[in-house]
Design a protein around this motif. Structure first.
Motif, PDB file in Angstrom:
ATOM      1  N   ARG A   1       0.805  -1.208   0.000  1.00 58.09           N
ATOM      2  CA  ARG A   1       0.000   0.000   0.000  1.00 58.09           C
ATOM      3  C   ARG A   1       0.847   1.272   0.000  1.00 58.09           C
ATOM      4  O   ARG A   1       0.443   2.296  -0.545  1.00 58.09           O
ATOM      5  CB  ARG A   1      -0.911  -0.014   1.234  1.00 58.09           C
ATOM      6  CG  ARG A   1      -1.885   1.146   1.289  1.00 58.09           C
ATOM      7  CD  ARG A   1      -2.696   1.112   2.574  1.00 58.09           C
ATOM      8  NE  ARG A   1      -3.720   2.132   2.597  1.00 58.09           N
ATOM      9  CZ  ARG A   1      -4.481   2.401   3.645  1.00 58.09           C
ATOM     10  NH1 ARG A   1      -4.324   1.707   4.758  1.00 58.09           N
ATOM     11  NH2 ARG A   1      -5.400   3.345   3.596  1.00 58.09           N
TER      12      ARG A   1
ATOM     13  N   ASN B   1       1.357   3.120  -3.336  1.00 55.04           N
ATOM     14  CA  ASN B   1       0.187   3.493  -4.121  1.00 55.04           C
ATOM     15  C   ASN B   1       0.041   5.016  -4.133  1.00 55.04           C
ATOM     16  O   ASN B   1      -0.165   5.629  -3.092  1.00 55.04           O
ATOM     17  CB  ASN B   1      -1.063   2.836  -3.533  1.00 55.04           C
ATOM     18  CG  ASN B   1      -2.318   3.157  -4.334  1.00 55.04           C
ATOM     19  OD1 ASN B   1      -2.266   3.781  -5.389  1.00 55.04           O
ATOM     20  ND2 ASN B   1      -3.457   2.727  -3.820  1.00 55.04           N
TER      21      ASN B   1
ATOM     22  N   TYR C   1      -2.347   6.684  -5.077  1.00 60.09           N
ATOM     23  CA  TYR C   1      -3.721   7.068  -4.723  1.00 60.09           C
ATOM     24  C   TYR C   1      -4.062   6.705  -3.284  1.00 60.09           C
ATOM     25  O   TYR C   1      -5.242   6.628  -2.924  1.00 60.09           O
ATOM     26  CB  TYR C   1      -4.727   6.376  -5.644  1.00 60.09           C
ATOM     27  CG  TYR C   1      -4.620   6.760  -7.101  1.00 60.09           C
ATOM     28  CD1 TYR C   1      -4.810   8.074  -7.514  1.00 60.09           C
ATOM     29  CD2 TYR C   1      -4.321   5.804  -8.065  1.00 60.09           C
ATOM     30  CE1 TYR C   1      -4.720   8.425  -8.852  1.00 60.09           C
ATOM     31  CE2 TYR C   1      -4.230   6.144  -9.415  1.00 60.09           C
ATOM     32  CZ  TYR C   1      -4.424   7.450  -9.794  1.00 60.09           C
ATOM     33  OH  TYR C   1      -4.331   7.802 -11.113  1.00 60.09           O
ATOM     34  N   LYS C   2      -3.060   6.469  -2.477  1.00 59.22           N
ATOM     35  CA  LYS C   2      -3.287   6.044  -1.099  1.00 59.22           C
ATOM     36  C   LYS C   2      -4.265   6.979  -0.399  1.00 59.22           C
ATOM     37  O   LYS C   2      -4.123   8.201  -0.440  1.00 59.22           O
ATOM     38  CB  LYS C   2      -1.972   6.015  -0.332  1.00 59.22           C
ATOM     39  CG  LYS C   2      -2.076   5.464   1.076  1.00 59.22           C
ATOM     40  CD  LYS C   2      -0.704   5.415   1.736  1.00 59.22           C
ATOM     41  CE  LYS C   2      -0.806   4.907   3.165  1.00 59.22           C
ATOM     42  NZ  LYS C   2       0.525   4.849   3.823  1.00 59.22           N
TER      43      LYS C   2
ATOM     44  N   GLU D   1      -8.927   4.808  -1.870  1.00 57.54           N
ATOM     45  CA  GLU D   1      -9.476   3.510  -2.219  1.00 57.54           C
ATOM     46  C   GLU D   1     -10.927   3.368  -1.757  1.00 57.54           C
ATOM     47  O   GLU D   1     -11.333   3.950  -0.756  1.00 57.54           O
ATOM     48  CB  GLU D   1      -8.633   2.382  -1.622  1.00 57.54           C
ATOM     49  CG  GLU D   1      -8.538   2.396  -0.098  1.00 57.54           C
ATOM     50  CD  GLU D   1      -7.324   3.113   0.413  1.00 57.54           C
ATOM     51  OE1 GLU D   1      -6.916   4.114  -0.231  1.00 57.54           O
ATOM     52  OE2 GLU D   1      -6.790   2.695   1.451  1.00 57.54           O
TER      53      GLU D   1
ATOM     54  N   ILE E   1       0.720  -3.023 -13.603  1.00 63.40           N
ATOM     55  CA  ILE E   1       0.539  -2.674 -12.189  1.00 63.40           C
ATOM     56  C   ILE E   1       0.438  -3.929 -11.331  1.00 63.40           C
ATOM     57  O   ILE E   1       1.092  -4.052 -10.288  1.00 63.40           O
ATOM     58  CB  ILE E   1      -0.719  -1.795 -12.013  1.00 63.40           C
ATOM     59  CG1 ILE E   1      -0.505  -0.419 -12.649  1.00 63.40           C
ATOM     60  CG2 ILE E   1      -1.070  -1.634 -10.525  1.00 63.40           C
ATOM     61  CD1 ILE E   1      -1.746   0.441 -12.692  1.00 63.40           C
TER      62      ILE E   1
ATOM     63  N   ALA F   1       3.010  -5.571  -8.461  1.00 60.73           N
ATOM     64  CA  ALA F   1       2.550  -5.907  -7.111  1.00 60.73           C
ATOM     65  C   ALA F   1       2.911  -7.337  -6.743  1.00 60.73           C
ATOM     66  O   ALA F   1       3.218  -7.626  -5.580  1.00 60.73           O
ATOM     67  CB  ALA F   1       1.043  -5.695  -7.003  1.00 60.73           C
TER      68      ALA F   1
ATOM     69  N   ARG G   1       5.003   2.474  -8.629  1.00 58.24           N
ATOM     70  CA  ARG G   1       4.597   3.878  -8.741  1.00 58.24           C
ATOM     71  C   ARG G   1       4.614   4.340 -10.201  1.00 58.24           C
ATOM     72  O   ARG G   1       3.704   5.031 -10.656  1.00 58.24           O
ATOM     73  CB  ARG G   1       5.542   4.764  -7.922  1.00 58.24           C
ATOM     74  CG  ARG G   1       5.265   4.789  -6.440  1.00 58.24           C
ATOM     75  CD  ARG G   1       5.904   6.019  -5.814  1.00 58.24           C
ATOM     76  NE  ARG G   1       5.935   5.928  -4.369  1.00 58.24           N
ATOM     77  CZ  ARG G   1       6.984   5.543  -3.666  1.00 58.24           C
ATOM     78  NH1 ARG G   1       8.105   5.211  -4.289  1.00 58.24           N
ATOM     79  NH2 ARG G   1       6.939   5.485  -2.348  1.00 58.24           N
TER      80      ARG G   1
ATOM     81  N   ILE H   1       1.598   3.048 -12.053  1.00 56.01           N
ATOM     82  CA  ILE H   1       0.357   3.737 -11.665  1.00 56.01           C
ATOM     83  C   ILE H   1       0.314   5.139 -12.264  1.00 56.01           C
ATOM     84  O   ILE H   1      -0.753   5.619 -12.684  1.00 56.01           O
ATOM     85  CB  ILE H   1       0.226   3.788 -10.132  1.00 56.01           C
ATOM     86  CG1 ILE H   1       0.112   2.373  -9.565  1.00 56.01           C
ATOM     87  CG2 ILE H   1      -1.004   4.594  -9.720  1.00 56.01           C
ATOM     88  CD1 ILE H   1       0.053   2.306  -8.051  1.00 56.01           C
TER      89      ILE H   1
ATOM     90  N   PHE I   1      -9.032   6.136  -9.037  1.00 56.33           N
ATOM     91  CA  PHE I   1      -8.671   4.883  -8.373  1.00 56.33           C
ATOM     92  C   PHE I   1      -9.830   3.896  -8.370  1.00 56.33           C
ATOM     93  O   PHE I   1      -9.619   2.677  -8.461  1.00 56.33           O
ATOM     94  CB  PHE I   1      -8.189   5.154  -6.949  1.00 56.33           C
ATOM     95  CG  PHE I   1      -7.473   3.980  -6.341  1.00 56.33           C
ATOM     96  CD1 PHE I   1      -6.605   3.210  -7.092  1.00 56.33           C
ATOM     97  CD2 PHE I   1      -7.650   3.636  -5.013  1.00 56.33           C
ATOM     98  CE1 PHE I   1      -5.938   2.114  -6.547  1.00 56.33           C
ATOM     99  CE2 PHE I   1      -6.993   2.555  -4.452  1.00 56.33           C
ATOM    100  CZ  PHE I   1      -6.135   1.797  -5.227  1.00 56.33           C
TER     101      PHE I   1
ATOM    102  N   GLU J   1      -9.534   0.175  -9.594  1.00 54.61           N
ATOM    103  CA  GLU J   1      -9.947  -0.944  -8.742  1.00 54.61           C
ATOM    104  C   GLU J   1     -10.906  -1.872  -9.480  1.00 54.61           C
ATOM    105  O   GLU J   1     -10.845  -3.100  -9.321  1.00 54.61           O
ATOM    106  CB  GLU J   1     -10.609  -0.410  -7.470  1.00 54.61           C
ATOM    107  CG  GLU J   1      -9.638   0.194  -6.476  1.00 54.61           C
ATOM    108  CD  GLU J   1     -10.342   0.714  -5.238  1.00 54.61           C
ATOM    109  OE1 GLU J   1      -9.977   0.294  -4.125  1.00 54.61           O
ATOM    110  OE2 GLU J   1     -11.271   1.541  -5.386  1.00 54.61           O
TER     111      GLU J   1
END
Length: 527
Positions: A110, A113, A115-116, A119, A214, A218, A243, A246, A299, A303
């Motif tokens: 996490r 990310n 966009y932390k 989510e 992406i 991960a 990163r 993303i 995001f 997702e």
């Protein structure tokens, strides 16, 4: 003096030996005994129980539960979780105390990310999550919205069939993994941003490439990077690569959203809205209960792709694998299709699916054996007791759906593929609920013995859509083709974004088969 010195030295050695043994016993013993948590195996310093976990995490946890019980404590590096392995305990969390366990913890990299904090799928149970859940249930994935997408699903299924018919005529093998990935990518891309896809036919491929990058980044994170002392150091550069991927996605979706906004400014009345249209309407609505941010929209779209593409493709592959492995079941489904369509034999459509209970049972049995989400993640919002143990607020929980759906106390011969186990006769005549309606309810986790799509507030929002794609695609492939496998049909595996194998099977290739045409959907019946 020498005797006194030797005596003193021996005394110190005995003392330090005693202290060392005492400390080692404390380190290697289960910490749960001290904290009032459920029992668990002895762990190692720093590593915890990593040495007991194989690449198939659900299977490893299932094996440990046979020794330590249906509620146990596991430590993976710095992460301590409670593991639920039976339906009775799962019911307490997913049903009885559902609001108290409505948050999910993040099980992955996490910190890298960009966009932390934006989510939805892994958002804490709070105002933003409730707002987005309501939006999904009333507008994005409501029944009428799914009905509007029926043309997209049937059109892309026909595209797949055209490709397979050509391969059959040319006696060519096909990689079903790649075919299913292309199918699910195009369907979801058109649902999310149909207007852009109609203007740029390469957009689904571009999206798929970035999303795949992406997810590949991960999966490169190892145990030590996720849970051990290396988790904040990015020693191998995987965080930097993640990163970068993303940001590539951000650049693409930023351009798409600006194009949508430009069109909206020219034409205020938009018909046949796709998901991006609805999200932007909500973003621009001054009366909305909660003001969305652009990062949240970006995001959320990402997702959707990460949660849907590989999981649906994997479920399609597993279903075809099981049907090819069980030709008698394959034949029963084909006979059921012919019986449902009657004398006017034609290509199957979505409107025919509710007439095919055996097909639905076969898909349900596939998802029982090979759940695409084998571990459900929850986090407690309050202090409480579960099975007599103290569960404090913030406690992280794995519900082993894989193990629950292979529990021999619930399912006879749990490792065998037996669709008939789900063919129950409808007894409640007054409610007039047919098998198909019951099937849809069960997919949404009404029965905690069956958790293919989760359950409770955090159950899968796309269960209905995924079921339609699975059913229509499998029915079409069974109706139109006989299949011969090239290579070992049992050896392909599905890799989760966390880097753990969902299936635990060997090998790494997708299912490759040769289709033999037996019913031409664009011409006439062959046999």
């Amino acid at each position: 003096m020498n005797m006194d010195t030797n005596y003193t030295t021996c005394s110190y050695l005995l003392f330090f030996t005693f202290i060392t043994i005492f400390l080692l016993r404390r380190l290697f013993s289960s910490s749960s005994r001290r904290d009032g948590l459920p029992p668990g195996p002895r762990g190692l310093p720093i590593l915890g129980h990593m040495h007991l976990l194989r690449s198939s995490l659900p299977r490893s946890l299932q094996a440990l539960a046979q020794t330590y019980g249906p509620l146990m404590t596991i430590r993976i590096g710095s992460l301590r979780v409670l593991v639920v392995s039976d339906s009775d305990t799962a019911k307490q969390i997913l049903k009885t105390h559902d609001p108290d366990f409505a948050s999910k913890f993040v099980f992955g990299p996490r910190q890298f990310n960009v966009y932390k904090g934006s989510e939805f799928f892994n958002a804490p149970y709070g105002p933003y999550w409730r707002f987005m859940k309501k939006l999904c249930m009333t507008k994005l994935f409501a029944g009428y919205q799914l009905d509007r997408f029926v043309d997209i699903r049937e059109e892309e299924t026909l595209t797949l069939l055209r490709s397979l018919v050509e391969r059959s005529k040319n006696k060519e093998a096909c990689n079903l993994g790649l075919e299913f990935t292309a199918l699910t990518t195009k369907i979801l891309s058109k649902m999310v941003m149909g207007k852009r896809c109609s203007q740029n036919s390469n957009l689904p491929i571009e999206i798929r490439k970035i999303v795949s990058d992406i997810m590949a980044c991960a999966t490169r994170f190892g145990f030590m990077e996720l849970f051990g002392p290396l988790r904040d150091l990015d020693v191998f550069g995987n965080g930097k690569k993640l990163r970068s991927s993303i940001w590539r996605y951000d650049e693409l979706v930023e351009k798409i959203l600006k194009e949508y906004e430009t069109e909206k400014s020219k034409d205020k009345e938009v018909k046949d809205k796709d998901i991006v249209d609805i999200l932007l309407d909500t973003y621009n609505d001054p009366k909305a209960e909660l003001k969305l941010t652009m990062n949240q929209i970006k995001f959320f779209i990402l997702e959707l792709f990460m949660a849907s593409l590989d999981t649906t493709s994997a479920a399609l592959q597993w279903t075809m694998t099981e049907l090819i492995n069980n030709p008698d079941i394959f034949t029963k489904i084909r006979d059921e299709i012919r019986s449902a369509l009657g004398t006017t034999y034609r290509l199957i459509k979505e409107s025919d699916l509710q007439k095919l209970p055996y097909l639905q049972a076969a898909i349900k049995e596939t998802l029982r054996l090979h759940p695409v989400g084998p571990l459900l993640r929850r986090e407690s919002n309050t202090d409480m007791k579960i099975n007599g143990y103290d569960v404090k607020s913030g406690t992280k929980i794995f519900i082993n759906a894989y193990g629950i759906m292979r529990d021999p106390t619930t399912y006879k011969d749990p490792d065998k593929f037996i669709p008939e186990r789900f063919l129950v006769v409808e007894e409640n005549i007054e409610r007039k609920m047919g098998y198909y309606q019951q099937y849809m309810l069960e997919l949404k986790g009404q029965d905690v013995n069956y958790l293919a799509f989760g359950s409770g507030r955090r159950g899968c929002l796309g269960a209905s859509h995924a079921s339609l794609v699975l059913s229509l695609t499998i029915a079409s492939l069974v109706q139109c083709f006989n299949w011969t496998v090239k290579g070992d049909k049992d050896k392909f595996k599905i890799i989760l974004p966390t880097g753990f194998s969902a299936s635990g099977t060997a090998g790494g290739s997708s299912l490759t088969c040769s289709p033999e045409l037996c019913f031409d959907p664009f011409g006439h019946k062959i046999e």
